[in-house]
Design a protein around this motif. Structure first.
Motif, PDB file in Angstrom:
ATOM      1  N   PHE A 190       1.132  -1.203  -0.050  1.00 48.23           N
ATOM      2  CA  PHE A 190      -0.384  -0.074  -0.217  1.00 48.23           C
ATOM      3  C   PHE A 190       1.185   1.057  -0.071  1.00 48.23           C
ATOM      4  O   PHE A 190       0.186   2.613  -0.812  1.00 48.23           O
ATOM      5  CB  PHE A 190      -0.684   0.130   0.960  1.00 48.23           C
ATOM      6  N   ILE A 191       1.661   1.536   0.674  1.00 48.13           N
ATOM      7  CA  ILE A 191       2.636   2.928   0.843  1.00 48.13           C
ATOM      8  C   ILE A 191       3.656   2.532  -0.159  1.00 48.13           C
ATOM      9  O   ILE A 191       3.713   3.642  -1.069  1.00 48.13           O
ATOM     10  CB  ILE A 191       3.712   2.350   2.490  1.00 48.13           C
TER      11      ILE A 191
ATOM     12  N   ALA B 110      -6.032  11.982  16.549  1.00 45.28           N
ATOM     13  CA  ALA B 110      -5.822  11.158  15.101  1.00 45.28           C
ATOM     14  C   ALA B 110      -5.315  12.416  14.260  1.00 45.28           C
ATOM     15  O   ALA B 110      -5.540  13.909  14.231  1.00 45.28           O
ATOM     16  CB  ALA B 110      -7.023  10.732  14.318  1.00 45.28           C
ATOM     17  N   PRO B 111      -3.624  12.361  13.926  1.00 42.85           N
ATOM     18  CA  PRO B 111      -3.280  12.743  12.494  1.00 42.85           C
ATOM     19  C   PRO B 111      -4.000  13.542  11.986  1.00 42.85           C
ATOM     20  O   PRO B 111      -4.302  14.717  11.329  1.00 42.85           O
ATOM     21  CB  PRO B 111      -2.335  11.716  11.912  1.00 42.85           C
ATOM     22  N   ASP B 112      -5.880  13.327  11.342  1.00 39.53           N
ATOM     23  CA  ASP B 112      -6.179  13.816  10.279  1.00 39.53           C
ATOM     24  C   ASP B 112      -6.803  14.846  10.653  1.00 39.53           C
ATOM     25  O   ASP B 112      -6.847  16.086  10.149  1.00 39.53           O
ATOM     26  CB  ASP B 112      -7.277  12.568   9.798  1.00 39.53           C
ATOM     27  N   ASP B 113      -7.259  13.980  12.373  1.00 40.09           N
ATOM     28  CA  ASP B 113      -7.898  15.936  13.090  1.00 40.09           C
ATOM     29  C   ASP B 113      -6.829  16.843  13.008  1.00 40.09           C
ATOM     30  O   ASP B 113      -7.229  18.079  12.894  1.00 40.09           O
ATOM     31  CB  ASP B 113      -8.564  15.473  13.958  1.00 40.09           C
ATOM     32  N   PHE B 114      -5.654  16.361  13.513  1.00 40.12           N
ATOM     33  CA  PHE B 114      -4.830  17.862  13.663  1.00 40.12           C
ATOM     34  C   PHE B 114      -4.031  18.281  12.646  1.00 40.12           C
ATOM     35  O   PHE B 114      -3.954  19.577  12.565  1.00 40.12           O
ATOM     36  CB  PHE B 114      -3.741  17.099  14.179  1.00 40.12           C
ATOM     37  N   LEU B 115      -3.819  17.154  11.760  1.00 44.54           N
ATOM     38  CA  LEU B 115      -3.132  17.902  10.233  1.00 44.54           C
ATOM     39  C   LEU B 115      -4.345  18.796   9.896  1.00 44.54           C
ATOM     40  O   LEU B 115      -4.828  19.666   8.524  1.00 44.54           O
ATOM     41  CB  LEU B 115      -3.096  17.147   9.508  1.00 44.54           C
ATOM     42  N   GLY B 116      -5.837  17.817   9.655  1.00 42.13           N
ATOM     43  CA  GLY B 116      -7.074  19.155   9.372  1.00 42.13           C
ATOM     44  C   GLY B 116      -7.376  20.442   9.582  1.00 42.13           C
ATOM     45  O   GLY B 116      -7.992  21.160   8.552  1.00 42.13           O
ATOM     46  N   ARG B 117      -7.065  20.520  10.608  1.00 43.84           N
ATOM     47  CA  ARG B 117      -7.224  22.001  11.660  1.00 43.84           C
ATOM     48  C   ARG B 117      -6.063  22.885  11.584  1.00 43.84           C
ATOM     49  O   ARG B 117      -5.751  24.160  11.578  1.00 43.84           O
ATOM     50  CB  ARG B 117      -6.882  21.584  13.190  1.00 43.84           C
ATOM     51  N   CYS B 118      -4.894  22.027  10.670  1.00 39.03           N
ATOM     52  CA  CYS B 118      -3.336  22.961  10.164  1.00 39.03           C
ATOM     53  C   CYS B 118      -3.824  23.137   8.874  1.00 39.03           C
ATOM     54  O   CYS B 118      -2.974  23.585   7.751  1.00 39.03           O
ATOM     55  CB  CYS B 118      -2.141  21.830  10.115  1.00 39.03           C
ATOM     56  N   GLY B 119      -5.570  22.816   8.101  1.00 37.89           N
ATOM     57  CA  GLY B 119      -5.487  22.884   6.971  1.00 37.89           C
ATOM     58  C   GLY B 119      -5.257  22.196   5.347  1.00 37.89           C
ATOM     59  O   GLY B 119      -5.161  22.334   4.574  1.00 37.89           O
ATOM     60  N   TRP B 120      -4.264  20.701   6.074  1.00 37.61           N
ATOM     61  CA  TRP B 120      -4.435  19.921   5.138  1.00 37.61           C
ATOM     62  C   TRP B 120      -5.992  19.184   4.693  1.00 37.61           C
ATOM     63  O   TRP B 120      -6.703  18.936   5.798  1.00 37.61           O
ATOM     64  CB  TRP B 120      -3.719  19.175   5.634  1.00 37.61           C
ATOM     65  N   ARG B 121      -5.988  17.941   3.564  1.00 38.72           N
ATOM     66  CA  ARG B 121      -6.402  17.650   3.018  1.00 38.72           C
ATOM     67  C   ARG B 121      -6.645  16.381   3.350  1.00 38.72           C
ATOM     68  O   ARG B 121      -5.760  15.775   2.778  1.00 38.72           O
ATOM     69  CB  ARG B 121      -7.164  18.044   2.046  1.00 38.72           C
ATOM     70  N   ASN B 122      -7.307  15.464   3.862  1.00 41.53           N
ATOM     71  CA  ASN B 122      -7.232  14.318   4.205  1.00 41.53           C
ATOM     72  C   ASN B 122      -8.052  13.027   3.694  1.00 41.53           C
ATOM     73  O   ASN B 122      -9.356  13.433   3.606  1.00 41.53           O
ATOM     74  CB  ASN B 122      -7.627  13.776   5.769  1.00 41.53           C
ATOM     75  N   GLU B 123      -7.818  11.883   3.707  1.00 39.74           N
ATOM     76  CA  GLU B 123      -8.093  10.028   2.636  1.00 39.74           C
ATOM     77  C   GLU B 123      -7.405   9.683   4.252  1.00 39.74           C
ATOM     78  O   GLU B 123      -6.048   9.680   4.742  1.00 39.74           O
ATOM     79  CB  GLU B 123      -7.721  10.317   1.644  1.00 39.74           C
ATOM     80  N   VAL B 124      -8.585   9.110   4.643  1.00 40.53           N
ATOM     81  CA  VAL B 124      -8.775   7.403   5.578  1.00 40.53           C
ATOM     82  C   VAL B 124      -8.866   6.546   4.510  1.00 40.53           C
ATOM     83  O   VAL B 124     -10.331   5.923   4.190  1.00 40.53           O
ATOM     84  CB  VAL B 124      -8.995   7.731   7.076  1.00 40.53           C
ATOM     85  N   ALA B 125      -7.905   5.199   5.247  1.00 40.00           N
ATOM     86  CA  ALA B 125      -8.175   3.660   5.018  1.00 40.00           C
ATOM     87  C   ALA B 125      -8.153   2.937   5.637  1.00 40.00           C
ATOM     88  O   ALA B 125      -7.002   3.240   6.646  1.00 40.00           O
ATOM     89  CB  ALA B 125      -7.634   3.428   3.576  1.00 40.00           C
TER      90      ALA B 125
ATOM     91  N   PRO C 109      -8.903  -6.637  16.819  1.00 37.84           N
ATOM     92  CA  PRO C 109      -8.415  -5.611  17.578  1.00 37.84           C
ATOM     93  C   PRO C 109      -6.704  -5.097  16.642  1.00 37.84           C
ATOM     94  O   PRO C 109      -6.302  -3.968  16.790  1.00 37.84           O
ATOM     95  CB  PRO C 109      -9.317  -5.664  18.482  1.00 37.84           C
ATOM     96  N   GLN C 110      -6.058  -6.288  17.107  1.00 34.80           N
ATOM     97  CA  GLN C 110      -4.600  -6.104  17.709  1.00 34.80           C
ATOM     98  C   GLN C 110      -3.691  -5.277  15.803  1.00 34.80           C
ATOM     99  O   GLN C 110      -3.010  -4.386  16.291  1.00 34.80           O
ATOM    100  CB  GLN C 110      -3.521  -7.431  17.492  1.00 34.80           C
ATOM    101  N   PHE C 111      -4.882  -5.329  15.143  1.00 38.65           N
ATOM    102  CA  PHE C 111      -4.187  -4.909  13.960  1.00 38.65           C
ATOM    103  C   PHE C 111      -4.815  -3.918  12.964  1.00 38.65           C
ATOM    104  O   PHE C 111      -4.653  -3.276  12.247  1.00 38.65           O
ATOM    105  CB  PHE C 111      -3.707  -5.627  12.854  1.00 38.65           C
ATOM    106  N   ASP C 112      -5.725  -2.992  14.320  1.00 38.15           N
ATOM    107  CA  ASP C 112      -6.812  -2.167  14.210  1.00 38.15           C
ATOM    108  C   ASP C 112      -6.273  -0.629  14.108  1.00 38.15           C
ATOM    109  O   ASP C 112      -6.556  -0.138  14.989  1.00 38.15           O
ATOM    110  CB  ASP C 112      -7.772  -1.523  15.401  1.00 38.15           C
ATOM    111  N   THR C 113      -5.618  -0.375  12.386  1.00 39.08           N
ATOM    112  CA  THR C 113      -4.992   0.581  11.898  1.00 39.08           C
ATOM    113  C   THR C 113      -6.129   1.365  11.222  1.00 39.08           C
ATOM    114  O   THR C 113      -6.401   0.720  10.454  1.00 39.08           O
ATOM    115  CB  THR C 113      -3.219   0.478  11.303  1.00 39.08           C
ATOM    116  N   ARG C 114      -5.068   2.694  11.007  1.00 38.46           N
ATOM    117  CA  ARG C 114      -5.760   2.989   9.843  1.00 38.46           C
ATOM    118  C   ARG C 114      -4.930   3.622   8.981  1.00 38.46           C
ATOM    119  O   ARG C 114      -3.286   4.205   8.958  1.00 38.46           O
ATOM    120  CB  ARG C 114      -6.456   4.511  10.361  1.00 38.46           C
ATOM    121  N   PHE C 115      -4.769   3.979   7.732  1.00 36.87           N
ATOM    122  CA  PHE C 115      -3.700   4.634   7.324  1.00 36.87           C
ATOM    123  C   PHE C 115      -4.713   6.106   6.561  1.00 36.87           C
ATOM    124  O   PHE C 115      -4.980   6.046   5.547  1.00 36.87           O
ATOM    125  CB  PHE C 115      -3.112   3.513   5.653  1.00 36.87           C
TER     126      PHE C 115
END
Length: 304
Positions: free
Chosen positions: A84-85, A254-269, A293-299
Protein backbone atom coordinates in the motif's frame (compact mmCIF):
# COMPACT_ATOMS: atom_id res chain seq x y z
CA UNK A 1 31.65 -4.01 6.38
CA UNK A 2 32.17 -3.86 10.13
CA UNK A 3 30.74 -6.89 11.93
CA UNK A 4 27.78 -5.97 14.10
CA UNK A 5 27.24 -8.21 17.11
CA UNK A 6 24.22 -6.42 18.47
CA UNK A 7 22.22 -3.27 17.87
CA UNK A 8 21.85 -1.82 21.33
CA UNK A 9 18.24 -0.66 21.20
CA UNK A 10 14.88 -2.32 21.76
CA UNK A 11 13.44 -0.08 19.06
CA UNK A 12 15.87 -1.71 16.63
CA UNK A 13 14.18 -5.01 17.48
CA UNK A 14 10.90 -3.67 16.11
CA UNK A 15 12.63 -2.66 12.89
CA UNK A 16 14.25 -6.09 12.59
CA UNK A 17 10.90 -7.81 13.15
CA UNK A 18 9.43 -5.93 10.17
CA UNK A 19 12.51 -6.67 8.08
CA UNK A 20 12.18 -10.39 8.87
CA UNK A 21 8.56 -10.32 7.69
CA UNK A 22 9.49 -8.61 4.42
CA UNK A 23 12.39 -10.98 3.85
CA UNK A 24 10.30 -14.11 4.44
CA UNK A 25 7.46 -12.78 2.28
CA UNK A 26 9.91 -12.09 -0.52
CA UNK A 27 11.45 -15.56 -0.34
CA UNK A 28 8.02 -17.22 -0.27
CA UNK A 29 7.35 -15.58 -3.64
CA UNK A 30 3.58 -15.52 -3.20
CA UNK A 31 2.94 -12.00 -1.91
CA UNK A 32 4.12 -9.67 -4.72
CA UNK A 33 7.08 -8.39 -2.69
CA UNK A 34 10.56 -8.46 -4.20
CA UNK A 35 12.85 -7.32 -1.40
CA UNK A 36 16.38 -8.75 -1.68
CA UNK A 37 17.76 -6.39 0.96
CA UNK A 38 15.80 -6.98 4.18
CA UNK A 39 17.40 -10.39 4.72
CA UNK A 40 20.85 -8.79 4.43
CA UNK A 41 20.05 -6.33 7.22
CA UNK A 42 18.73 -9.07 9.50
CA UNK A 43 21.68 -11.39 8.87
CA UNK A 44 24.20 -8.60 9.45
CA UNK A 45 22.55 -7.62 12.74
CA UNK A 46 23.75 -10.76 14.49
CA UNK A 47 20.72 -10.67 16.82
CA UNK A 48 20.08 -14.38 17.57
CA UNK A 49 16.28 -14.51 17.71
CA UNK A 50 15.83 -12.58 14.44
CA UNK A 51 18.54 -14.37 12.48
CA UNK A 52 17.12 -17.68 13.72
CA UNK A 53 13.60 -16.66 12.75
CA UNK A 54 14.85 -15.66 9.30
CA UNK A 55 16.43 -19.10 8.84
CA UNK A 56 13.53 -21.16 10.22
CA UNK A 57 10.54 -18.87 9.77
CA UNK A 58 9.17 -20.67 6.73
CA UNK A 59 9.00 -23.97 8.63
CA UNK A 60 7.45 -22.24 11.61
CA UNK A 61 4.74 -20.58 9.49
CA UNK A 62 3.80 -23.96 8.04
CA UNK A 63 2.76 -25.24 11.48
CA UNK A 64 -0.82 -25.21 12.73
CA UNK A 65 -0.06 -23.71 16.14
CA UNK A 66 -1.71 -20.58 17.47
CA UNK A 67 1.64 -18.80 17.25
CA UNK A 68 2.06 -19.75 13.58
CA UNK A 69 -1.41 -18.43 12.71
CA UNK A 70 -0.72 -15.11 14.45
CA UNK A 71 2.74 -14.91 12.89
CA UNK A 72 1.23 -15.36 9.41
CA UNK A 73 -1.32 -12.67 10.26
CA UNK A 74 1.51 -10.32 11.24
CA UNK A 75 3.36 -11.17 8.04
CA UNK A 76 0.20 -10.44 6.06
CA UNK A 77 -0.22 -7.09 7.80
CA UNK A 78 3.38 -6.11 6.99
CA UNK A 79 3.00 -7.24 3.36
CA UNK A 80 -0.26 -5.33 2.90
CA UNK A 81 1.00 -2.07 4.35
CA UNK A 82 4.30 -2.40 2.44
CA UNK A 83 2.49 -2.75 -0.89
CA UNK A 84 0.00 0.00 0.00
CA UNK A 85 2.76 2.45 0.94
CA UNK A 86 4.84 1.49 -2.10
CA UNK A 87 1.91 2.43 -4.32
CA UNK A 88 1.38 5.68 -2.38
CA UNK A 89 5.02 6.64 -2.98
CA UNK A 90 4.82 5.70 -6.65
CA UNK A 91 1.71 7.86 -7.05
CA UNK A 92 3.16 10.79 -5.08
CA UNK A 93 6.76 11.12 -6.23
CA UNK A 94 7.06 13.14 -9.43
CA UNK A 95 8.47 16.28 -10.99
CA UNK A 96 7.14 18.51 -8.22
CA UNK A 97 7.55 16.24 -5.17
CA UNK A 98 11.17 15.16 -5.55
CA UNK A 99 11.99 14.42 -1.91
CA UNK A 100 10.94 11.46 0.20
CA UNK A 101 11.37 11.54 3.99
CA UNK A 102 10.77 8.29 5.87
CA UNK A 103 10.30 8.90 9.59
CA UNK A 104 11.16 6.04 11.94
CA UNK A 105 12.59 4.30 8.88
CA UNK A 106 14.17 1.33 10.64
CA UNK A 107 15.46 -0.99 7.92
CA UNK A 108 13.24 0.33 5.18
CA UNK A 109 14.48 -0.77 1.74
CA UNK A 110 12.43 1.45 -0.56
CA UNK A 111 15.38 3.63 -1.60
CA UNK A 112 17.18 0.49 -2.74
CA UNK A 113 14.35 -1.40 -4.43
CA UNK A 114 11.90 1.15 -5.94
CA UNK A 115 13.29 2.15 -9.33
CA UNK A 116 11.37 5.44 -9.48
CA UNK A 117 13.37 6.67 -6.46
CA UNK A 118 16.64 6.44 -8.39
CA UNK A 119 17.78 10.05 -8.72
CA UNK A 120 15.41 11.28 -6.02
CA UNK A 121 16.52 12.42 -2.57
CA UNK A 122 15.45 9.81 -0.02
CA UNK A 123 15.98 10.78 3.63
CA UNK A 124 15.58 8.25 6.41
CA UNK A 125 15.30 9.45 10.01
CA UNK A 126 15.71 7.09 12.95
CA UNK A 127 17.60 6.76 16.22
CA UNK A 128 21.41 6.76 16.13
CA UNK A 129 21.96 3.01 16.83
CA UNK A 130 19.80 2.11 13.83
CA UNK A 131 21.33 4.61 11.42
CA UNK A 132 24.90 3.74 12.49
CA UNK A 133 24.29 0.07 11.84
CA UNK A 134 22.45 0.67 8.58
CA UNK A 135 25.20 2.96 7.32
CA UNK A 136 27.79 0.22 7.80
CA UNK A 137 25.48 -2.42 6.32
CA UNK A 138 24.93 -0.36 3.17
CA UNK A 139 28.68 -0.58 2.48
CA UNK A 140 28.27 -4.32 1.98
CA UNK A 141 28.65 -5.78 -1.49
CA UNK A 142 25.02 -6.88 -1.25
CA UNK A 143 24.01 -3.26 -1.81
CA UNK A 144 26.35 -2.52 -4.73
CA UNK A 145 24.49 -0.62 -7.42
CA UNK A 146 21.52 0.10 -5.17
CA UNK A 147 20.30 3.65 -4.73
CA UNK A 148 21.15 4.41 -1.12
CA UNK A 149 19.21 6.74 1.22
CA UNK A 150 20.56 9.70 3.16
CA UNK A 151 20.57 8.58 6.80
CA UNK A 152 19.83 10.95 9.68
CA UNK A 153 20.30 9.83 13.26
CA UNK A 154 17.81 11.77 15.38
CA UNK A 155 15.19 11.27 18.07
CA UNK A 156 11.78 11.88 16.51
CA UNK A 157 10.45 12.67 19.98
CA UNK A 158 12.81 15.65 20.03
CA UNK A 159 14.12 18.39 17.75
CA UNK A 160 14.91 16.37 14.63
CA UNK A 161 14.26 18.90 11.85
CA UNK A 162 17.66 20.68 12.06
CA UNK A 163 19.39 17.34 11.42
CA UNK A 164 17.21 16.80 8.35
CA UNK A 165 18.05 20.28 7.03
CA UNK A 166 21.76 19.68 7.67
CA UNK A 167 21.55 16.53 5.57
CA UNK A 168 20.31 18.54 2.57
CA UNK A 169 16.53 18.45 2.80
CA UNK A 170 15.06 21.50 1.05
CA UNK A 171 12.08 23.09 2.81
CA UNK A 172 11.07 24.89 -0.40
CA UNK A 173 10.57 21.68 -2.40
CA UNK A 174 7.36 19.62 -2.05
CA UNK A 175 8.04 16.55 0.05
CA UNK A 176 6.50 13.10 0.44
CA UNK A 177 6.50 12.11 4.12
CA UNK A 178 5.98 8.53 5.33
CA UNK A 179 5.50 7.41 8.95
CA UNK A 180 4.98 3.64 8.90
CA UNK A 181 4.56 2.00 12.30
CA UNK A 182 5.95 5.04 14.11
CA UNK A 183 3.28 7.01 15.95
CA UNK A 184 2.52 4.43 18.63
CA UNK A 185 6.09 4.76 19.91
CA UNK A 186 5.54 8.48 20.59
CA UNK A 187 3.60 10.01 23.46
CA UNK A 188 0.59 12.12 22.45
CA UNK A 189 2.37 15.51 22.81
CA UNK A 190 5.40 14.15 20.92
CA UNK A 191 3.14 13.00 18.09
CA UNK A 192 1.51 16.44 17.88
CA UNK A 193 4.93 18.13 17.86
CA UNK A 194 6.04 15.92 14.97
CA UNK A 195 2.85 16.60 13.00
CA UNK A 196 3.16 20.34 13.63
CA UNK A 197 6.74 20.31 12.35
CA UNK A 198 5.59 18.63 9.14
CA UNK A 199 2.61 20.96 8.77
CA UNK A 200 4.64 24.14 9.29
CA UNK A 201 7.63 23.24 7.13
CA UNK A 202 6.02 21.57 4.10
CA UNK A 203 5.40 23.71 1.01
CA UNK A 204 2.29 23.41 -1.13
CA UNK A 205 2.18 20.14 -3.05
CA UNK A 206 3.55 18.06 -0.16
CA UNK A 207 1.92 14.77 0.80
CA UNK A 208 2.14 12.61 3.92
CA UNK A 209 1.09 9.10 4.88
CA UNK A 210 0.64 8.01 8.48
CA UNK A 211 -0.17 4.58 9.85
CA UNK A 212 -2.27 5.21 12.94
CA UNK A 213 -3.61 2.74 15.48
CA UNK A 214 -7.33 3.40 15.74
CA UNK A 215 -7.45 1.44 18.99
CA UNK A 216 -4.11 0.89 20.69
CA UNK A 217 -4.36 -2.10 23.03
CA UNK A 218 -1.69 -3.38 25.38
CA UNK A 219 -3.28 -6.83 25.36
CA UNK A 220 -1.08 -8.22 22.60
CA UNK A 221 0.64 -11.10 24.39
CA UNK A 222 0.97 -14.10 22.13
CA UNK A 223 0.01 -17.42 23.71
CA UNK A 224 1.79 -20.39 22.17
CA UNK A 225 1.51 -24.16 22.44
CA UNK A 226 5.31 -24.33 22.73
CA UNK A 227 7.54 -21.26 22.96
CA UNK A 228 8.61 -21.18 19.29
CA UNK A 229 11.98 -19.49 19.66
CA UNK A 230 13.29 -22.17 22.03
CA UNK A 231 13.75 -24.52 19.10
CA UNK A 232 16.14 -22.09 17.40
CA UNK A 233 18.87 -21.75 20.00
CA UNK A 234 19.88 -22.85 23.48
CA UNK A 235 21.30 -19.36 24.05
CA UNK A 236 19.15 -17.41 26.52
CA UNK A 237 19.77 -14.38 24.31
CA UNK A 238 17.61 -16.02 21.65
CA UNK A 239 14.38 -15.49 23.59
CA UNK A 240 11.82 -13.52 21.62
CA UNK A 241 11.64 -10.00 23.11
CA UNK A 242 8.45 -8.46 24.43
CA UNK A 243 8.04 -5.30 22.34
CA UNK A 244 4.51 -4.41 23.42
CA UNK A 245 5.75 -2.25 26.30
CA UNK A 246 7.25 0.18 23.77
CA UNK A 247 3.77 1.25 22.63
CA UNK A 248 2.35 4.26 24.46
CA UNK A 249 -1.31 3.59 25.21
CA UNK A 250 -2.88 6.96 25.89
CA UNK A 251 -5.48 9.33 24.43
CA UNK A 252 -4.20 11.35 21.49
CA UNK A 253 -5.46 13.41 18.58
CA UNK A 254 -5.71 11.47 15.32
CA UNK A 255 -3.32 12.77 12.62
CA UNK A 256 -6.16 13.59 10.22
CA UNK A 257 -7.93 15.68 12.86
CA UNK A 258 -4.72 17.48 13.79
CA UNK A 259 -3.57 18.16 10.22
CA UNK A 260 -7.10 19.07 9.18
CA UNK A 261 -6.93 21.96 11.63
CA UNK A 262 -3.66 22.96 9.96
CA UNK A 263 -5.37 23.18 6.58
CA UNK A 264 -4.35 19.81 5.14
CA UNK A 265 -6.80 17.62 3.19
CA UNK A 266 -7.13 14.05 4.44
CA UNK A 267 -8.22 10.67 3.15
CA UNK A 268 -8.54 7.70 5.50
CA UNK A 269 -8.38 4.00 4.66
CA UNK A 270 -9.21 1.38 7.29
CA UNK A 271 -6.53 -1.19 7.97
CA UNK A 272 -9.01 -3.96 7.19
CA UNK A 273 -9.54 -2.48 3.71
CA UNK A 274 -5.80 -2.27 3.11
CA UNK A 275 -5.26 -5.84 4.30
CA UNK A 276 -8.01 -7.40 2.21
CA UNK A 277 -7.00 -5.47 -0.92
CA UNK A 278 -3.24 -5.91 -0.74
CA UNK A 279 -2.83 -9.38 0.77
CA UNK A 280 -4.26 -12.57 -0.66
CA UNK A 281 -4.90 -14.98 2.22
CA UNK A 282 -7.31 -17.90 1.90
CA UNK A 283 -6.81 -19.44 5.34
CA UNK A 284 -9.87 -18.49 7.42
CA UNK A 285 -8.00 -18.56 10.74
CA UNK A 286 -5.20 -16.34 9.46
CA UNK A 287 -7.65 -13.85 7.96
CA UNK A 288 -9.59 -13.72 11.22
CA UNK A 289 -6.40 -13.07 13.19
CA UNK A 290 -5.27 -10.39 10.75
CA UNK A 291 -8.61 -8.58 10.99
CA UNK A 292 -8.65 -8.71 14.80
CA UNK A 293 -8.33 -5.57 16.98
CA UNK A 294 -4.60 -6.31 17.36
CA UNK A 295 -4.15 -4.94 13.82
CA UNK A 296 -6.82 -2.23 14.02
CA UNK A 297 -5.01 0.54 12.15
CA UNK A 298 -5.88 3.37 9.81
CA UNK A 299 -3.84 4.73 6.95
CA UNK A 300 -4.12 8.50 6.62
CA UNK A 301 -3.06 10.30 3.45
CA UNK A 302 -2.74 14.06 3.98
CA UNK A 303 -2.15 16.66 1.27
CA UNK A 304 -1.22 20.30 1.57
Amino acid sequence: MTDVQRIDSRLADTALMVAVCRAIASVRGTHDIDDPYSAAFVSASGVPYWTAFLESGEALLAQSTDFAIKARAMLGHVVARTRFIDRFIEDSIGDSARQLVILGAGFDTRAERLELLDGKAVYEVDIEPVTRFKSSALESAQFDGAHKPILIGADLAGDWLPRLVEAGWDATVPTVWVAEGLLGYLHGPEQEALLLTIAEHSPEGSTALFEYAATISSDTEVQTDNPPMEQFSSDADAALPDLTTLIHVEPRTAPDDFLGRCGWRNEVAAGTEVYTHWFDETDIQVRAAALSPQFDTRFIVSRK
